[in-house]
Design an enzyme around this catalytic site. Structure first.
Site, mmCIF file in Angstrom:
data_model
loop_
_atom_site.group_PDB
_atom_site.id
_atom_site.type_symbol
_atom_site.label_atom_id
_atom_site.label_comp_id
_atom_site.label_asym_id
_atom_site.label_seq_id
_atom_site.Cartn_x
_atom_site.Cartn_y
_atom_site.Cartn_z
ATOM 1 N N ARG A 78 0.852 -1.180 0.000
ATOM 2 C CA ARG A 78 0.000 0.000 0.000
ATOM 3 C C ARG A 78 0.889 1.231 0.000
ATOM 4 O O ARG A 78 1.810 1.328 0.818
ATOM 5 C CB ARG A 78 -0.818 -0.038 1.295
ATOM 6 C CG ARG A 78 -2.160 0.555 1.207
ATOM 7 C CD ARG A 78 -2.953 0.269 2.459
ATOM 8 N NE ARG A 78 -2.604 1.107 3.593
ATOM 9 C CZ ARG A 78 -3.487 1.671 4.402
ATOM 10 N NH1 ARG A 78 -4.771 1.506 4.192
ATOM 11 N NH2 ARG A 78 -3.113 2.384 5.426
ATOM 12 N N ASP A 84 0.352 -0.462 12.699
ATOM 13 C CA ASP A 84 0.829 -1.153 11.496
ATOM 14 C C ASP A 84 1.191 -2.588 11.877
ATOM 15 O O ASP A 84 2.188 -2.827 12.562
ATOM 16 C CB ASP A 84 2.053 -0.409 10.936
ATOM 17 C CG ASP A 84 2.505 -0.999 9.605
ATOM 18 O OD1 ASP A 84 2.636 -2.239 9.510
ATOM 19 O OD2 ASP A 84 2.720 -0.225 8.657
ATOM 20 N N ASP A 141 4.741 -3.962 10.814
ATOM 21 C CA ASP A 141 5.839 -3.390 11.611
ATOM 22 C C ASP A 141 5.860 -4.014 13.007
ATOM 23 O O ASP A 141 6.913 -4.357 13.535
ATOM 24 C CB ASP A 141 5.674 -1.874 11.758
ATOM 25 C CG ASP A 141 6.134 -1.137 10.508
ATOM 26 O OD1 ASP A 141 6.633 -1.793 9.573
ATOM 27 O OD2 ASP A 141 5.972 0.105 10.465
ATOM 28 N N THR A 156 -0.900 7.581 -0.420
ATOM 29 C CA THR A 156 -2.238 7.540 -1.040
ATOM 30 C C THR A 156 -3.072 6.347 -0.581
ATOM 31 O O THR A 156 -4.273 6.296 -0.830
ATOM 32 C CB THR A 156 -2.113 7.449 -2.569
ATOM 33 O OG1 THR A 156 -1.439 6.216 -2.874
ATOM 34 C CG2 THR A 156 -1.306 8.602 -3.137
HETATM 35 C C1 PRP Z 1 -1.113 -3.558 5.040
HETATM 36 C C2 PRP Z 1 -1.917 -4.811 5.344
HETATM 37 C C3 PRP Z 1 -2.736 -4.998 4.103
HETATM 38 C C4 PRP Z 1 -3.024 -3.577 3.703
HETATM 39 C C5 PRP Z 1 -4.415 -3.208 4.138
HETATM 40 O O1 PRP Z 1 -0.021 -3.866 4.240
HETATM 41 O O2 PRP Z 1 -1.135 -5.937 5.652
HETATM 42 O O3 PRP Z 1 -2.069 -5.678 3.070
HETATM 43 O O4 PRP Z 1 -2.062 -2.740 4.374
HETATM 44 O O5 PRP Z 1 -4.772 -1.973 3.659
HETATM 45 P P1 PRP Z 1 -5.868 -1.764 2.513
HETATM 46 O O6 PRP Z 1 -7.031 -2.630 2.877
HETATM 47 O O7 PRP Z 1 -6.175 -0.300 2.599
HETATM 48 O O8 PRP Z 1 -5.250 -2.137 1.209
HETATM 49 P P2 PRP Z 1 1.106 -2.843 3.787
HETATM 50 O O9 PRP Z 1 0.945 -2.532 2.332
HETATM 51 O O10 PRP Z 1 1.163 -1.673 4.730
HETATM 52 O O11 PRP Z 1 2.434 -3.676 3.869
HETATM 53 P P3 PRP Z 1 3.047 -4.671 4.948
HETATM 54 O O12 PRP Z 1 2.363 -5.979 4.721
HETATM 55 O O13 PRP Z 1 4.480 -4.694 4.539
HETATM 56 O O14 PRP Z 1 2.861 -4.118 6.317
HETATM 57 N N1 URA Z 2 -2.386 -1.658 7.570
HETATM 58 C C1 URA Z 2 -2.133 -1.846 8.888
HETATM 59 O O1 URA Z 2 -1.178 -2.565 9.259
HETATM 60 N N2 URA Z 2 -2.930 -1.240 9.780
HETATM 61 C C2 URA Z 2 -3.975 -0.460 9.409
HETATM 62 O O2 URA Z 2 -4.670 0.065 10.296
HETATM 63 C C3 URA Z 2 -4.221 -0.275 8.041
HETATM 64 C C4 URA Z 2 -3.414 -0.886 7.137
#
Ligand code: PRP
Ligand code: URA
Length: 242
Positions: free
Chosen positions: A136, A234, A237, A140
Site C-alpha cells: 500500500r 501497522d 511493523d 495515497t
Molecule cells: C497492510 C496490510 C494490508 C493492507 C491493508 O499492508 O497488511 O495488506 O495494508 O490496507 P488496505 O485494505 O487499505 O489495502 P502494507 O501494504 O502496509 O504492507 P506490509 O504488509 O508490509 O505491512
Molecule cells: N495496515 C495496517 O497494518 N494497519 C492499518 O490500520 C491499516 C493498514
C-alpha cells in the site's frame, strides 16, 4: 455511517433460511452471506486487548496474534465442505464421521500476510503456499502489485487468502483479482483476516460477494490516513520490526 451500512447486512433473527446448519451450530456472527465474524468471546476479546495495546512488546504481539490466527485458520477449515464416512474402530465398532472434500492451498499477501502462514501449516501439514507481494502506498493508501508466485494447480483448490489487515480493501481486492485471473473460483476463496474496517468489508463484499471473509474483529472506521480505528497500528511493523 459506513458501520451502519455494514450493520444493515445483519440478518433478521427470524430469517435464518440461508445460513448453513454448520454455521448456525458454530454460533458464528454472520454479516451478509459470506462475511463471518468469530464469536466475540471473553477469550478472544482478551487476546485483542493485548495486541491492540501500544505498550505490548513484539514477543507478546507475535504470540497473541498467532493465537488469533490459529482460531481463524480453524474457522476457515470448519467451513470447508465435508462428506460423511464410516470408520472401523477398535472392537469392531463403527463410527459415522466426516472427511474434508477438496484440496486447499494458502496464499499470503506479503509482508504482513506471511505472519499467518505458520498457523495454516500447523493445521495442514505440507500445505502449498503461494505469495503475492502487494504494498500500500504510504501516502495515497492505493495498493501496487509487485510479484506473484502461485501453485500451478491453484484453480483446482480452495484458497485461504491470508492478510491480517483489511482497511480500504484495496490490497485484498487486488489479490482476489490475481486469483481469479488464475482460474480460482470465487466461492473457493476464503479470506482470513484479523481486523477489518467497515469500509473495507463493504467494498470487498460488494465487489466479491461470493468470497468468504472470516475475520476476528470489525472496528469502527478508517482515519484520514486510512488506518483502522481504534485498530492496532501497522501490523507488519509490529509483528516483524518494532
Ligand atoms: C497492510 C496490510 C494490508 C493492507 C491493508 O499492508 O497488511 O495488506 O495494508 O490496507 P488496505 O485494505 O487499505 O489495502 P502494507 O501494504 O502496509 O504492507 P506490509 O504488509 O508490509 O505491512
Ligand atoms: N495496515 C495496517 O497494518 N494497519 C492499518 O490500520 C491499516 C493498514
Amino acid at each position: 455511517l459506513v458501520l451502519e451500512e455494514v450493520k444493515e447486512y445483519i440478518r433478521d433473527p427470524e430469517d435464518d433460511t440461508e445460513l448453513t446448519d454448520r454455521t448456525r451450530d458454530l454460533g458464528l456472527v454472520v454479516f451478509g452471506d459470506n462475511v463471518i465474524l468469530l464469536p466475540q468471546t471473553n477469550q478472544l476479546i482478551g487476546l485483542y486487548s493485548i495486541i491492540r495495546d501500544k505498550s505490548t512488546k513484539r514477543g507478546d504481539f507475535v504470540f497473541y496474534s498467532d493465537r488469533i490466527i490459529r482460531l481463524l485458520v480453524e474457522e476457515g477449515l470448519n467451513l470447508l465442505p465435508v462428506e460423511e464416512c464410516t470408520i472401523q474402530c477398535h472392537g469392531g465398532n463403527e463410527y459415522k464421521g466426516s472427511k474434508f472434500l477438496g484440496k486447499i492451498c494458502g496464499v499470503s499477501i506479503i509482508r504482513a500476510g506471511e505472519s499467518m502462514e505458520m498457523g495454516l501449516r500447523d493445521c495442514c501439514r505440507s500445505v502449498r503456499i503461494g505469495k503475492i507481494l502487494i504494498q500500500r502506498d504510504e501516502k495515497t493508501a492505493t495498493p501496487k502489485l509487485f510479484y506473484e508466485k502461485l501453485p500451478e494447480d491453484i484453480s483446482d483448490r480452495y484458497v485461504f487468502l491470508l492478510d491480517p489487515m483489511l482497511a480500504t480493501g484495496g490490497s485484498a481486492m487486488m489479490a482476489v483479482e490475481v486469483l481469479l485471473s488464475r482460474g480460482v473460483k470465487m466461492d473457493r476463496i476464503f479470506f482470513l483476516n484479523l481486523l477489518a474496517a467497515p469500509e473495507g468489508i463493504k467494498a470487498f463484499n460488494d465487489k466479491y460477494p461470493d468470497v468468504k471473509i472470516i475475520t476476528g474483529g470489525i472496528d469502527e472506521k478508517l482515519d484520514e490516513n486510512k488506518y483502522i480505528v481504534p485498530g492496532l497500528g501497522d501490523f507488519g511493523d509490529r509483528y516483524y520490526c518494532i
